[in-house]
Design a protein around this motif. Sequence first.
Motif, PDB file in Angstrom:
ATOM      1  N   ILE A  79     -10.888   2.679  -6.580  1.00 16.85           N
ATOM      2  CA  ILE A  79     -10.155   2.513  -5.243  1.00 16.85           C
ATOM      3  C   ILE A  79      -8.898   1.375  -5.559  1.00 16.85           C
ATOM      4  CG2 ILE A  79     -10.243   1.416  -2.867  1.00 16.85           C
ATOM      5  CD1 ILE A  79     -13.232   2.413  -2.732  1.00 16.85           C
ATOM      6  N   ALA A  80      -9.145   0.482  -6.174  1.00 13.89           N
ATOM      7  CA  ALA A  80      -8.132  -0.707  -6.393  1.00 13.89           C
ATOM      8  C   ALA A  80      -7.262  -0.032  -7.224  1.00 13.89           C
ATOM      9  CB  ALA A  80      -8.670  -1.697  -7.052  1.00 13.89           C
ATOM     10  N   PHE A  81      -7.327   0.905  -8.207  1.00  9.03           N
ATOM     11  CA  PHE A  81      -6.141   1.578  -9.060  1.00  9.03           C
ATOM     12  C   PHE A  81      -5.278   2.470  -7.992  1.00  9.03           C
ATOM     13  CE2 PHE A  81      -4.833   5.041 -11.802  1.00  9.03           C
ATOM     14  CZ  PHE A  81      -4.054   4.434 -12.689  1.00  9.03           C
ATOM     15  N   ALA A  82      -6.192   3.179  -7.274  1.00  6.67           N
ATOM     16  CA  ALA A  82      -5.401   4.265  -6.371  1.00  6.67           C
ATOM     17  C   ALA A  82      -4.618   3.473  -5.538  1.00  6.67           C
ATOM     18  CB  ALA A  82      -6.450   4.957  -5.460  1.00  6.67           C
ATOM     19  N   GLY A  83      -5.073   2.339  -4.865  1.00  8.36           N
ATOM     20  CA  GLY A  83      -4.181   1.522  -3.876  1.00  8.36           C
ATOM     21  C   GLY A  83      -3.106   0.888  -4.546  1.00  8.36           C
ATOM     22  N   LEU A  84      -3.116   0.305  -6.070  1.00  6.46           N
ATOM     23  CA  LEU A  84      -2.065   0.109  -6.570  1.00  6.46           C
ATOM     24  C   LEU A  84      -0.951   0.967  -6.834  1.00  6.46           C
ATOM     25  CD1 LEU A  84      -3.314  -2.247  -9.576  1.00  6.46           C
ATOM     26  CD2 LEU A  84      -1.953  -2.976  -7.695  1.00  6.46           C
TER      27      LEU A  84
END
Length: 458
Positions: A79-84
């Motif tokens: 989720i964090a990677f997709a958000g970034l």
Amino acid sequence: MISIFLINKYFLDVLLLCIGLLLSGALVYACFVSIIEKEFRAAKVSFILLIFLFTLFITIYLLDFQLKSIISIIFLGIIAFAGLLLFLPIRPKLKGGTPVPKQKHDERDVMFSRNELVPETEKYDSYYSDKPDKKKLDDKFREKAGLLSEKTTFFEAISYASAHANLQVIEALKPIVDGEVASKKHQVDAKTITNYIKTWSVKLGAHTVGVTELKDYHLYSHKGRRDLYGKEINNQHPYAIALTIEMDNDLVKTAPKGPVVMESTQQYLSSGTIALQIAHFIRNLGYSARSHIDGNYEVICPLVARDAGLGELGRMGLLMTPKLGPRVRIAVITTDIPLVASSKPDLSSAIDFCRICKKCADICPSRSISFDDREEVEGILRWKINSESCFTYWCTAGTDCGRCMAVCPYSHPNNLLHNFIRWGIYNSYIFRRFALHMDDLFYGRKPASGKIPKWLKF
Ligand code: SF4
Ligand code: SF4
């Protein structure tokens, strides 16, 4: 050691729950907005995604299994990677810059002017002997019933009569696009008067207002309509004020049915009325001013509006505004009152989005919109629609079609949900690609045209 593990485990559970609730909340909001906008497919997709995500997050939160912490960390990492990826500002420079036409256009080449040519008249013979290549193309639309004709596909008495009424009022306004300048000239401060004109125009109903220095390429070389046909245009005003006005989303969505032409003529009238008021106001202060309204232009409105910082020119050749896309009408006032030119925001993200989107090209019933990248036309890099095939379709449909405008992802209403998406499109090259797929998923690649509202049915 055990207590750190338990705290971390507890922290991971709460973090997952919070993210799950946040995403679910966003989907509840999207569902709610879509229902208000009568976008029932988008509401359904939001609801299905909501159920799926909510169940997934709650299940992970409630279950207790051996590898739960590791799975939670991987899940949160994704989720964090997709958000970034989606939200980091990634804005590569686009080749081509802001295209500036090298020569003036002649209004006699515009389809409306060519439509007014009557066979066996001097104007007709002279035009087609100069431009024989256009004769064959124009014969095609002349064979059709024509705009707002009863014999067209989408004839419907109420909206056609309303559109006619709008055009009749616009016609009546034409004699006052220019006029006497008051003999007493008031000294004005450029910044103050610019702010006043912008604020007043918005109070009168404009969506956005901008100012640019008037350039040669903004002006047509010759008039092409009615009694002024062939008259050389000699406008010496140093400034142009461009204003946009919103077209009603529900009526635009009915395109290419009757209500779309009713709405476009209505907003030609409304934008024209504001332009007339502003021009009268400026002349009352002792400065020259001319309004440019439907059927009585000396300028190419989308070009002026672009240079006044109101948008960019997209694949369908219309002005793409940041908050309403092409769903606007434009009017212009040229003047010699001292003004301050507006700053021009970088809207190259709209061009990049148009490069990948092509939704308008896919939906166009006459295949008039190019699927290719921008090409060099008359020395400038741009998209050029096939005006002849587009206009021939109008003469068959009876309306000004507007399917391209209705399906454009930029045309969604000006609210928090769509402005957030438009901000993402502006902010990130990657978000743009994601947003395009989401638009297709939520609204369909080729959405059906909307129903005619009840109040328009008798
Ligand atoms: S539909 Fe897509 S390609 Fe066409 S003008 Fe709108 S954003 Fe550009
Ligand atoms: S107005 Fe209609 S026919 Fe013309 S380019 Fe747009 S979709 Fe095509």
